[in-house]
Design an enzyme around this catalytic site. Sequence first.
Site, PDB file in Angstrom:
ATOM      1  N   HIS A 100       0.708  -1.134  -0.015  1.00  0.00           N
ATOM      2  CA  HIS A 100       0.230   0.001  -0.138  1.00  0.00           C
ATOM      3  C   HIS A 100       0.935   1.226  -0.014  1.00  0.00           C
ATOM      4  O   HIS A 100       2.010   1.166   0.703  1.00  0.00           O
ATOM      5  CB  HIS A 100      -0.786   0.182   1.225  1.00  0.00           C
ATOM      6  CG  HIS A 100      -1.760  -1.169   1.397  1.00  0.00           C
ATOM      7  ND1 HIS A 100      -2.516  -1.789   0.615  1.00  0.00           N
ATOM      8  CD2 HIS A 100      -1.521  -2.181   2.582  1.00  0.00           C
ATOM      9  CE1 HIS A 100      -3.135  -3.066   0.970  1.00  0.00           C
ATOM     10  NE2 HIS A 100      -2.460  -3.097   2.117  1.00  0.00           N
ATOM     11  N   ARG A 195      -1.279  -4.905  -5.953  1.00  0.00           N
ATOM     12  CA  ARG A 195      -0.750  -6.520  -6.157  1.00  0.00           C
ATOM     13  C   ARG A 195       0.412  -6.680  -6.879  1.00  0.00           C
ATOM     14  O   ARG A 195       0.707  -6.249  -7.927  1.00  0.00           O
ATOM     15  CB  ARG A 195      -1.821  -7.526  -6.983  1.00  0.00           C
ATOM     16  CG  ARG A 195      -3.298  -7.144  -6.122  1.00  0.00           C
ATOM     17  CD  ARG A 195      -4.206  -8.700  -6.559  1.00  0.00           C
ATOM     18  NE  ARG A 195      -5.654  -8.396  -6.351  1.00  0.00           N
ATOM     19  CZ  ARG A 195      -6.353  -7.913  -7.067  1.00  0.00           C
ATOM     20  NH1 ARG A 195      -6.041  -7.374  -8.248  1.00  0.00           N
ATOM     21  NH2 ARG A 195      -7.690  -7.677  -6.460  1.00  0.00           N
TER      22      ARG A 195
END
Length: 320
Positions: A100, A195
């Site tokens: 993140h 991802r």
Amino acid sequence: MEGPLKLQPAFKDYIWGGTRLKTDFNKHSDLARVAESWELSCHKDGSSVVANGEYSGKTLAQYLETAGPAALGTNCARFEYFPVLIKLIDAKDNLSVQVHPDNEYALRTEGEYGKTEMWYIVDCEPGAQLIYGFKNKITKDEFIRHINNNTLLEAVKMVPVKKGDVFFINSGTLHAIGKGILIAEIQQNSNTTYRVFDYGRVGTDGKPRPLHISKACDVTDLSPAVSFTSPEAQVHDGISIKLLSTCDYFTVHLIDLSASTDLRTDGRSFHHLLVIDGQCTLTSDQGNLSLIKGDSVFIPADCGDYTLTGSCRIIKTQID
């Protein structure tokens, strides 16, 4: 002034999820699998809903619009948006290896906060493990090479877990929840995930789920993750209170209750209570709330004194 609000979560049925939130945590959903329940959320992708009192049926965000800043507390004034998002996560299968961004990158590219988070291992299967950063410091070129060669799992740090473990995950830390783990996640109010590796899986549309390699390379910290060490629990008169994590975005305590305890919101921050085991009664000037495993409660910052009575384990979150 509204008293403590019991909340109903938003549910997510991601492909790696299981059914334990329904069978073990009293969650009621028509979804066949419940990967996540968003227990405290004002996020556009899923909001908690008030389940009692005058605002029953309204979203938490709608309640806060009416209640005003006093319900959040003065410590929340520094945030442009509601600061946190709290989840229960049931990983029947491995989550993707992901990262993140921090606030600066996320606000610039995604229009929302970045994501620093913490995990509390509520339960896990024997032998369960998760990914927490890298074994050793690597270069960006090595990171890209591992991704391209499908050898990323050789570079990451695999950590065995047990019930009660805590992990603090700064934005930029590469990570993944492993299969057989059920966690409580306290995080910044963000749903931005990049991802990097997804075990070759396909989504419900039959296509590989998208990866976000370029953005991940921009934001990933390529050094080993630094663990947070919790101080010893404070034990007195039938209650144990242990600090799990504290940062600019949230402060989280674990409460083990075997009798009764008095707590208070003093105008500086709301409290959020997530019952992860047992049952208790919450008593305030506005009356009583019966709470069982899986229940989620928002206590306004201007609520004042309240009492918990029973035998239970609770995760309490506030903004310091």
